[in-house]
Design a protein around this motif. Structure first.
Motif, short mmCIF file in Angstrom:
data_model
loop_
_atom_site.label_atom_id
_atom_site.label_comp_id
_atom_site.label_asym_id
_atom_site.label_seq_id
_atom_site.Cartn_x
_atom_site.Cartn_y
_atom_site.Cartn_z
N VAL A 46 32.03 7.39 -11.41
CA VAL A 46 33.43 7.30 -11.02
C VAL A 46 34.26 7.07 -12.27
O VAL A 46 33.93 6.25 -13.11
CB VAL A 46 33.64 6.14 -10.03
CG1 VAL A 46 35.12 5.92 -9.77
CG2 VAL A 46 32.91 6.42 -8.72
N PRO A 49 37.01 3.19 -12.23
CA PRO A 49 36.93 2.69 -10.85
C PRO A 49 37.99 1.67 -10.52
O PRO A 49 38.36 1.49 -9.37
CB PRO A 49 35.51 2.09 -10.79
CG PRO A 49 35.10 1.89 -12.21
CD PRO A 49 35.79 2.94 -13.00
N ALA A 52 41.57 3.18 -8.75
CA ALA A 52 41.59 3.97 -7.52
C ALA A 52 43.00 3.97 -6.93
O ALA A 52 43.72 2.98 -6.99
CB ALA A 52 40.59 3.41 -6.52
N SER A 54 45.53 3.96 -3.89
CA SER A 54 45.66 3.60 -2.48
C SER A 54 46.74 4.48 -1.89
O SER A 54 47.87 4.51 -2.38
CB SER A 54 46.05 2.12 -2.34
OG SER A 54 45.01 1.28 -2.82
N GLU A 98 36.34 11.09 -4.84
CA GLU A 98 35.62 10.26 -3.88
C GLU A 98 36.66 9.53 -3.06
O GLU A 98 37.50 8.81 -3.61
CB GLU A 98 34.73 9.27 -4.62
CG GLU A 98 33.89 8.40 -3.68
CD GLU A 98 32.99 7.46 -4.47
OE1 GLU A 98 31.83 7.85 -4.75
OE2 GLU A 98 33.45 6.36 -4.83
N SER A 105 33.02 7.19 3.59
CA SER A 105 33.53 7.83 2.37
C SER A 105 33.04 9.28 2.32
O SER A 105 32.08 9.65 3.00
CB SER A 105 33.08 7.07 1.12
OG SER A 105 31.67 7.09 1.00
N SER A 143 41.65 5.22 0.04
CA SER A 143 41.69 5.07 -1.41
C SER A 143 40.85 6.20 -1.99
O SER A 143 39.90 6.66 -1.36
CB SER A 143 41.15 3.71 -1.85
OG SER A 143 39.78 3.58 -1.53
N TYR A 144 41.22 6.66 -3.18
CA TYR A 144 40.50 7.80 -3.75
C TYR A 144 40.58 7.75 -5.27
O TYR A 144 41.48 7.15 -5.85
CB TYR A 144 41.04 9.13 -3.22
CG TYR A 144 42.51 9.38 -3.46
CD1 TYR A 144 42.94 10.07 -4.59
CD2 TYR A 144 43.47 8.95 -2.55
CE1 TYR A 144 44.28 10.33 -4.80
CE2 TYR A 144 44.82 9.19 -2.75
CZ TYR A 144 45.22 9.87 -3.88
OH TYR A 144 46.56 10.12 -4.09
N GLN A 145 39.60 8.41 -5.88
CA GLN A 145 39.56 8.48 -7.34
C GLN A 145 38.74 9.69 -7.76
O GLN A 145 37.87 10.17 -7.03
CB GLN A 145 38.95 7.21 -7.92
CG GLN A 145 37.59 6.87 -7.37
CD GLN A 145 37.40 5.37 -7.20
OE1 GLN A 145 38.21 4.68 -6.59
NE2 GLN A 145 36.31 4.86 -7.76
#
Length: 312
Positions: A46, A49, A52, A54, A98, A105, A143-145
């Motif tokens: 990631v 991390p 991330a 929101s 992700e 997820s 939430s995503y990254q």
């Protein structure tokens, strides 16, 4: 041209107007020097991390190609469309996010843009959304990254755009895993020409590169680099290079202190084929004036700042 390519929105206004962020603005982090090019392709780290995003997610049905112009969506149908700031004139195309939601997820590929989405609002394919919540939920908190070096579905491949000739060339790069930083053509032994990325994700040589075949060098945002020989001037055909961007067949990236080549976005005289509208299962849509937004002109590229992260 690109400004005529629209998408249908498929979610209600929910009390806020398009273009007004309902969530805190955030930008997908892109880091340099993360991950390893040797070893297991299934190892993905990631990026940043702690950073991330929101935001919120909705879902839609893709009826044609997305703004990234890939001829087909991922085989697993797990993909996402980003807001214009996060799409960044196609700079995010081919990267993976992700995404975490109420029920789980999912990992999705960036293949499209959502013009009416505010920053922090992502639009997921139905299978991707269903991994996070029932489709009937319509809109959910997520939430995503961005992830580094996701598993690669296949070797790098290329598509020469319809309308290309020895006088005008557009190349699409497919299966890169990370976003692409630069695409170059070898014009003479050891001499490389930088192509310009259009907002529909093709890389353009507006002066043409001759009849081919071409030697193409692709560098991603993490510094992985491959050089492919023998790309034919064969418009509309997808050409498999047999080389993976990293892992098997990938070249080692430069040191983390070396920034990747900046991407450049430039409109071309020959735009992408028109896209058909998409359908939606949502019960309500915004007024017609709010449903369609032209894809903005490519902004000046903003260099990504290095951000260390875990390696696999």
């Amino acid at each position: 041209m690109v400004a005529g390519r629209h998408r249908s929105a498929r979610w209600p206004l929910l009390g806020f107007g398009f273009g007004v962020g309902a969530v805190a603005a955030a930008v997908i982090a892109v880091a340099l020097g993360i991950g390893q090019v040797t070893g297991n392709q299934a190892c993905a780290a990631v990026l940043n991390p702690a950073g991330a995003v929101s935001g919120i997610a909705t879902h839609y049905v893709l009826q044609s190609v997305g703004n990234c112009s890939y001829p087909d969506p991922p085989a697993n149908q797990l993909f996402v469309a980003l807001s214009p700031p996060e799409y960044d004139s196609a700079a995010a195309c081919g990267s993976y996010l992700e995404v975490h939601g109420p029920d789980g997820s999912v990992t999705v590929e960036v293949i499209d843009q959502c013009p009416p989405c505010a920053q922090g609002h992502i639009d997921l394919s139905e299978p991707a959304f269903a991994a996070l919540a029932p489709l009937s939920a319509g809109l959910i908190d997520v939430s995503y990254q961005t992830i580094a070096d996701p598993p690669l579905p296949a070797p790098v491949s290329f598509e020469v755009k319809d309308g290309s000739s020895q006088y005008w060339l557009a190349l699409l790069v497919i299966n890169t895993g990370n976003a692409v930083a630069s695409v170059q053509l070898e014009t003479a032994p050891g001499a490389w020409l930088d192509l310009s990325r259009a907002s529909y994700n093709y890389w353009i040589d507006a002066a043409g590169a001759g009849p081919g075949p071409f030697t193409v060098r692709v560098t991603d945002t993490l510094g992985h680099q491959v050089t492919v020989h023998g790309i034919a001037l064969d418009p509309g055909a997808v050409q498999d290079s047999g080389v993976y961007m990293y892992g098997a067949g990938g070249a080692a990236p430069p040191p983390a202190s070396a920034a990747p080549a900046p991407s450049s976005a430039a409109p071309s005289s020959a735009g992408p084929p028109a896209r058909r509208p998409r359908t939606s299962a949502s019960p309500a849509r915004p007024p017609a004036a709010a449903r369609f937004a032209p894809i903005p002109s490519p902004p000046d590229p903003v260099p990504a700042s290095p951000s260390p992260g875990p390696s696999c």
